[in-house]
Scaffold this motif. Structure first.
Motif, PDB file in Angstrom:
ATOM      1  N   VAL A 411       0.858  -1.181   0.000  1.00 10.94           N
ATOM      2  CA  VAL A 411       0.000   0.000   0.000  1.00 10.94           C
ATOM      3  C   VAL A 411       0.893   1.229   0.000  1.00 10.94           C
ATOM      4  O   VAL A 411       2.037   1.175   0.480  1.00 10.94           O
ATOM      5  N   ARG A 412       0.382   2.333  -0.536  1.00  8.82           N
ATOM      6  CA  ARG A 412       1.194   3.542  -0.620  1.00  8.82           C
ATOM      7  C   ARG A 412       0.994   4.504   0.552  1.00  8.82           C
ATOM      8  O   ARG A 412       1.770   5.446   0.704  1.00  8.82           O
ATOM      9  N   PRO A 422      -2.074  -6.304   7.304  1.00  9.26           N
ATOM     10  CA  PRO A 422      -0.925  -6.979   6.685  1.00  9.26           C
ATOM     11  C   PRO A 422      -0.497  -6.349   5.367  1.00  9.26           C
ATOM     12  O   PRO A 422      -0.535  -6.965   4.304  1.00  9.26           O
ATOM     13  N   TYR A 423      -0.098  -5.099   5.447  1.00  9.53           N
ATOM     14  CA  TYR A 423       0.337  -4.354   4.268  1.00  9.53           C
ATOM     15  C   TYR A 423       1.703  -3.716   4.519  1.00  9.53           C
ATOM     16  O   TYR A 423       1.982  -3.243   5.622  1.00  9.53           O
ATOM     17  N   VAL A 424       2.515  -3.696   3.473  1.00 16.56           N
ATOM     18  CA  VAL A 424       3.859  -3.116   3.527  1.00 16.56           C
ATOM     19  C   VAL A 424       3.866  -1.868   2.647  1.00 16.56           C
ATOM     20  O   VAL A 424       3.382  -1.897   1.515  1.00 16.56           O
ATOM     21  N   GLY A 446       4.875   1.444  14.135  1.00 18.24           N
ATOM     22  CA  GLY A 446       3.887   0.393  13.942  1.00 18.24           C
ATOM     23  C   GLY A 446       3.476   0.148  12.513  1.00 18.24           C
ATOM     24  O   GLY A 446       2.339  -0.261  12.256  1.00 18.24           O
ATOM     25  N   ILE A 447       4.386   0.406  11.555  1.00 18.24           N
ATOM     26  CA  ILE A 447       4.085   0.077  10.160  1.00 18.24           C
ATOM     27  C   ILE A 447       5.254  -0.728   9.589  1.00 18.24           C
ATOM     28  O   ILE A 447       6.309  -0.849  10.205  1.00 18.24           O
ATOM     29  N   LEU A 448       5.053  -1.293   8.386  1.00 16.83           N
ATOM     30  CA  LEU A 448       6.092  -2.053   7.697  1.00 16.83           C
ATOM     31  C   LEU A 448       6.491  -1.303   6.426  1.00 16.83           C
ATOM     32  O   LEU A 448       5.661  -0.679   5.780  1.00 16.83           O
ATOM     33  N   TRP A 449       7.764  -1.404   6.074  1.00 17.41           N
ATOM     34  CA  TRP A 449       8.298  -0.718   4.897  1.00 17.41           C
ATOM     35  C   TRP A 449       9.264  -1.661   4.188  1.00 17.41           C
ATOM     36  O   TRP A 449      10.012  -2.389   4.840  1.00 17.41           O
TER      37      TRP A 449
END
Length: 715
Positions: A411-412, A422-424, A446-449
């Motif tokens: 996701v952007r 469950p999005y990077v 608390g996010i994924l990159w």
């Protein structure tokens, strides 16, 4: 006089009587809520609808409310909410969104605004999460879906007891343009706001509480942690199948293939419907791909083409403005959500699509709706801009949750509250060094990159980028533009293959670390600042001044941050190499550290210089570390498929590790259908290392086959 009237009168007097203290109410273990004014009902947390993971919060140590609580103040002025949080002299703060160039945020001025990243850490970024954590061991979340102005240790009140003294720049060498500020000041353009305070006692504890309060970290399916390739934009079904077969023939692992815009009949704006020429039989295509062991992920954006079958129904439920001449669904409207969700479910999920890459929900003021736009539900354009990434994640995720199937996608844009989705995040920026800094900062918020691979001008840069993605949340080559393959640079093709197979061998470790993220709130990829024993006073981090007045006219001090090395899981320290580098410095925390590849001693609480050569990314392992490996498979194990383990032990100390296991695909773990296997290594009476793994609990998942041991440090 009624209580509400009294409160309203008090609020109106606040600008006259100054800042007011906040009444803090405990709402979860180690979490307190405070309110200033009248908060808006539409907020980040109201959109995310996350439920605290209470069991995880209860496992954390008991903690009192942070001492700063009685010094936090707020008031309403000019229809806006102003907050003030105290800062101690040596205190550093981290977070405030997905920053790409800076780790230390003290002294920065930001406007937290969902947007593309424009090569400046000014708050306009893909995930401008209004959460920060202090080196003193507490965290703060501002629950507002507004553009938030942050003065993170900038601005000095004249009545501050800690105010600096005026100095003569002409004669006083201690003069600085950045006079000492003892507060974080935050301005929200709304007449009230909710504030959440998270206890420590350590910064990591505060981050864990924040993640668990927001539902725990994302729990991807096992296949999501394998390798993924994204095809060129206009690939057909036959071209995708041919490329998949080429991966298999050459021995390169592949778990899911991403289809870019050309799978749709029209894109920019989107129909969400299959192109009949390129994909004449999509259900058959997806089944054939899954039979090959490869899943399909679809690119889209949520802007609806006039050619789409849902355009007419969504038209009255959409924004006043368009994006690429497509309507913008008002996802705060339940009917709009249902129409879009049903379209995806019936035409994608029901034929086997495994997930999405949802683009362009972040920014670009020229093409997204302007702030003057209106939405039928009454939510402002600003609020929708701050939350649209949350909406598209949540709507698509709910399809898979409904059918008890996990997904993992891209996701952007995102924001606070999306921790468990469950999005990077990815973007169009492509600076390798800054990608690593963003990976470090993602662990604070608390996010994924993912530092994806897209292109390179030479084989060295190609290999270095692959080394980084192997140690990241999503191992991805995005070939949408250039059409490159892992083997596109023949002189390093074998090294790339070995890296990809290393990623596959480490799946048991990565999967366990994501389980710890979910159940315990521990970020799987995180800054060195959160690692016990890391000394932020080592010489490499000293504060410097550039004394050339042409380059630095105000003689501002610059903090040397550690922003190019990070922790990956419980035991690994990763120090990426970049194009042109032959050597680099690595800061080792206190304690004995060992080389990941050889098991040789590397150092203890010191700065070392490494020259790993082109083939290796420097990785170091804690003393007593246990890393579970599996066979180098081309596809991650399916549900119920057993895999053998090689358990590696590093160093001389005894070690222990809890290995996570479940079916790898469903949400049955929420019903207790999972197991933790205890792994221990210690010395027998003769001083010889011995390994032990507990049996799977009866009736619980058991995917572990044969177990072998490898003691990496034998000296």
């Amino acid at each position: 006089m009624k209580k509400s009237l009294i409160l309203g009168l008090f609020a109106s007097l606040l600008p006259l009587i100054g800042q007011a203290q906040i009444d803090w109410q405990p709402i979860e273990p180690g979490v307190w809520k405070g309110v200033v004014g009248t908060p808006e009902k539409y907020s980040l947390l109201s959109v995310a609808e996350c439920s605290p993971l209470k069991e995880g919060l209860l496992r954390l140590p008991n903690a009192d409310i942070p001492p700063i609580s009685d010094k936090i103040t707020g008031n309403i002025q000019d229809g806006k909410t102003a907050l003030c949080f105290p800062l101690e002299k040596e205190e550093q703060i981290y977070g405030f969104g997905l920053n790409f160039k800076t780790v230390h945020q003290r002294g920065r001025i930001l406007e937290l605004h969902v947007d593309h990243y424009h090569e400046r850490d000014d708050g306009r970024t893909h995930a401008p999460v209004p959460f920060y954590v202090s080196s003193s061991g507490y965290g703060v979340l501002i629950n507002s879906a507004r553009y938030i102005k942050v003065y993170a240790g900038s601005g000095i009140r004249k009545d501050s007891p800690n105010a600096d003294i005026a100095r003569d720049r002409n004669t006083d060498k201690k003069w600085t343009a950045k006079a000492y500020s003892d507060a974080v000041s935050i301005l929200i353009p709304a007449e009230g706001v909710e504030i959440y305070l998270f206890a420590g006692p350590t910064p990591m504890d505060a981050i864990r509480r924040y993640n668990l309060f927001c539902g725990g970290g994302a729990m991807p399916p096992r296949w999501g942690l394998g390798f993924t390739q994204r095809t060129q934009s206009l690939f057909s079904a036959e071209q995708v199948k041919k490329e998949t077969d080429e991966f298999e023939r050459r021995g390169y692992p592949l778990d899911f293939m991403g289809l870019e815009p050309g799978w749709q009949s029209k894109a920019y704006p989107c129909t969400f419907e299959w192109d009949k020429n390129r994909y004449p039989a999509p259900a058959t295509f997806i089944k054939e791909m899954k039979d090959k062991g490869v899943r399909v992920n679809l690119w889209t954006n949520p802007y609806v083409s006039p050619s789409s079958s849902i355009y007419k129904a969504l038209y009255p439920l959409s924004c006043s403005h368009t994006v690429w001449c497509g309507i913008v669904p008002d996802f705060n409207n339940e009917e709009a959500r249902t129409i879009w969700k049903d379209k995806l479910e019936k035409e994608h999920f029901n034929i086997g699509v495994s997930g999405y890459k949802i683009d362009e929900v972040d920014g670009g003021d020229r093409h997204l709706w302007p702030d003057v736009a209106t939405f039928p539900s009454g939510v402002t354009a600003e609020q929708m801009r701050q939350t649209y990434g949350l909406w598209v994640q949540k709507i698509s995720y709910d399809i898979y949750k409904k059918h008890n199937q996990r997904t993992y996608g891209l996701v952007r844009g995102s924001n606070a509250g999306g921790n468990s989705l469950p999005y990077v995040i990815y973007n169009d920026y492509y600076n390798h060094r800054d990608f690593i800094t963003a990976l470090i900062n993602s662990g604070f918020i608390g996010i994924l990159w993912t530092p994806e691979v897209r292109r390179s001008d030479n084989s060295e840069d190609w290999l270095r980028r692959f080394q980084s993605v192997v140690f990241s949340p999503m191992a991805m080559l995005n070939a949408w533009s250039k059409g490159l393959k892992p083997w596109s640079f023949p002189d390093v093709a074998e090294q790339v293959k070995e890296l990809m197979l290393l990623r596959m061998r480490m799946i048991p470790y990565w999967y366990t670390e994501f389980a710890r993220y979910h159940f315990d709130g521990i970020p799987p990829f995180r800054a060195m600042n959160l690692e016990p024993g890391f000394n932020t006073e080592q010489t490499i981090i000293e504060e410097i001044k550039v004394t050339d007045l042409e380059k630095n006219p105000y003689l501002e001090a610059v903090s040397q941050e550690i922003k190019d090395q990070y922790m990956a899981g419980e035991y690994l320290l990763v120090a990426p190499m970049f194009y042109g580098e032959k050597k680099r410095k690595v800061v080792l925390p206190k304690g004995n550290w060992y080389d990941f590849y050889t098991g040789d001693y590397a150092g203890n609480g010191e700065i070392i210089t490494v020259t790993p050569g082109l083939d290796k990314i420097p990785v170091f392992v804690k003393d007593g570390a246990i890393i579970p490996f599996m066979n180098p498979m081309l596809h991650t194990p399916k549900s119920g498929e057993k895999f053998d383990l090689e358990i590696r032990h590093y160093g001389k100390a005894d070690g222990s590790y809890r290995l996570y296991d479940d079916d790898g695909e469903t949400f049955d773990y929420e019903k207790g259908e999972y197991s933790w296997r205890e792994i221990k290594v210690n010395r027998d009476k003769n001083g010889k290392l011995k390994g032990y793994i507990s049996k799977a609990e009866k009736g619980k998942p058991d995917n572990i086959g044969k177990v072998t041991w490898k003691f990496m440090t034998l000296k």
